[in-house]
Design a protein around this motif. Structure first.
Motif, PDB file in Angstrom:
ATOM      1  N   ALA A 156       0.827  -1.210   0.000  1.00 53.39           N
ATOM      2  CA  ALA A 156       0.000   0.000   0.000  1.00 53.39           C
ATOM      3  C   ALA A 156       0.859   1.257   0.000  1.00 53.39           C
ATOM      4  O   ALA A 156       0.520   2.257  -0.651  1.00 53.39           O
ATOM      5  CB  ALA A 156      -0.937  -0.002   1.203  1.00 53.39           C
ATOM      6  N   SER A 157       1.976   1.226   0.703  1.00 52.83           N
ATOM      7  CA  SER A 157       2.856   2.398   0.761  1.00 52.83           C
ATOM      8  C   SER A 157       3.471   2.710  -0.591  1.00 52.83           C
ATOM      9  O   SER A 157       3.547   3.879  -1.006  1.00 52.83           O
ATOM     10  CB  SER A 157       3.972   2.173   1.791  1.00 52.83           C
ATOM     11  OG  SER A 157       3.457   2.098   3.101  1.00 52.83           O
ATOM     12  N   VAL A 158       3.923   1.675  -1.293  1.00 57.21           N
ATOM     13  CA  VAL A 158       4.538   1.886  -2.609  1.00 57.21           C
ATOM     14  C   VAL A 158       3.521   2.447  -3.597  1.00 57.21           C
ATOM     15  O   VAL A 158       3.792   3.414  -4.313  1.00 57.21           O
ATOM     16  CB  VAL A 158       5.140   0.574  -3.148  1.00 57.21           C
ATOM     17  CG1 VAL A 158       5.660   0.771  -4.572  1.00 57.21           C
ATOM     18  CG2 VAL A 158       6.258   0.078  -2.244  1.00 57.21           C
ATOM     19  N   ILE A 159       2.330   1.845  -3.623  1.00 54.28           N
ATOM     20  CA  ILE A 159       1.300   2.300  -4.559  1.00 54.28           C
ATOM     21  C   ILE A 159       0.805   3.692  -4.178  1.00 54.28           C
ATOM     22  O   ILE A 159       0.551   4.536  -5.042  1.00 54.28           O
ATOM     23  CB  ILE A 159       0.154   1.282  -4.606  1.00 54.28           C
ATOM     24  CG1 ILE A 159       0.654  -0.024  -5.234  1.00 54.28           C
ATOM     25  CG2 ILE A 159      -1.047   1.837  -5.373  1.00 54.28           C
ATOM     26  CD1 ILE A 159      -0.371  -1.120  -5.308  1.00 54.28           C
ATOM     27  N   GLU A 160       0.685   3.943  -2.901  1.00 56.92           N
ATOM     28  CA  GLU A 160       0.269   5.252  -2.401  1.00 56.92           C
ATOM     29  C   GLU A 160       1.227   6.345  -2.893  1.00 56.92           C
ATOM     30  O   GLU A 160       0.806   7.385  -3.411  1.00 56.92           O
ATOM     31  CB  GLU A 160       0.269   5.187  -0.877  1.00 56.92           C
ATOM     32  CG  GLU A 160      -0.259   6.375  -0.131  1.00 56.92           C
ATOM     33  CD  GLU A 160      -0.235   6.074   1.366  1.00 56.92           C
ATOM     34  OE1 GLU A 160      -1.300   5.834   1.950  1.00 56.92           O
ATOM     35  OE2 GLU A 160       0.875   6.050   1.952  1.00 56.92           O
TER      36      GLU A 160
END
Length: 287
Positions: A156-160
């Motif tokens: 989620a952090s990377v895509i965010e």
């Protein structure tokens, strides 16, 4: 994290992580929301009582959880992102039921307003700056069961970050491709299935994100093997007819979390079959 230390047979969180760095300060937190995510897993939203500057974590790290009247310290991966903490002053846990006292407390005694102390720790995490410096362009996340927990925060952090840079027309980060392999016993035990599917729909510019589910106790949702295996990994990561894919694995980093035997098998396949170096494989043991 070395393979030998991460595959420890010790089952107690405190013993298993005794030599791993964690924050020195304990912060009191209040349970603000409880949800039943799967038949065996509940999620919990925790709100630290102090300002967020007292809680600092990287995607993939866990919390030491100190529960009143429970002598054993719990260890649970944070499933939300650091940005989510900054925006809401809350962080999320997902706890699978077991008779282990901390997990049992969360399932049987924890209520809205219950108070615990928490402390961030862990050496299994995604560091965006470090991966950029290392030339990482491709990420492979492999999860078994609730091993999805730390990987959910990473993914989620990377895509965010990718979505924010794309929307703001800023230079995109270095990640070009993400692949998630997620194994669970049954369809209803695919924790975060809805959240993952939503992430596949994010508009992140040039980022490619593919997800593969494996169900080990019932018919899989497609014709693929119900279990992750060496052939699948080789076919997925290396195309014998495309030299670009062979070169691309030099820029791949894999993050793996699941049952001990699964981890041992997958590490062997990635290193000996696919050709990754040990430095390209990071793993966490949650058993």
């Amino acid at each position: 994290m070395s393979f030998s230390s991460s595959l420890s047979n010790k089952s107690n969180h405190t013993e298993r992580t005794a030599n791993i760095l964690r924050q020195s300060e304990r912060v009191t937190a209040v349970i603000r929301k409880i949800s039943q995510e799967t038949p065996t897993v509940k999620s919990f939203v925790l709100e630290p009582k102090k300002a967020t500057k007292n809680i600092d974590f990287l995607p993939g790290q866990w919390l030491d959880v100190f529960i009143p009247n429970v002598s054993i310290i719990g260890g649970f991966s944070i499933t939300s992102t650091p940005r989510h903490l900054q925006l809401t002053n809350t962080l999320d846990l997902a706890v699978k039921y077991s008779t282990h006292p901390p997990a049992k407390w969360f399932h049987e005694e924890a209520t809205l307003g219950s108070v615990v102390d928490i402390r961030v720790g862990g050496e299994f995490y995604y560091d965006a700056q470090k991966e950029k410096e290392n030339g990482t362009r491709r990420l492979l996340f492999i999860a078994g069961g609730v091993g999805i927990n730390p990987l959910m925060s990473m993914l989620a952090s990377v895509i965010e970050a990718k979505e924010i840079s794309f929307q703001n027309e800023e230079p995109e980060n270095n990640i070009e491709k993400i692949q998630l392999l997620y194994s669970a016993r049954t369809l209803d035990e695919l924790l975060f299935f809805g959240r993952i599917e939503q992430l596949t729909k994010k508009n992140c510019g040039s980022l490619s994100f593919d997800c593969f589910y494996f169900l080990t106790r019932e018919d899989p949702p497609s014709s693929q093997s119900p279990r992750i295996n060496e052939k699948f990994l080789i076919d997925l990561l290396i195309d014998d007819h495309d030299d670009k894919d062979k070169k691309d694995i030099k820029h791949l980093k894999s993050f793996l979390c699941g049952p001990t035997q699964m981890q041992k098998d997958v590490v062997g396949w990635l290193v000996n079959g696919v050709g990754l170096s040990e430095n390209q494989v990071a793993l966490e043991n949650w058993e």
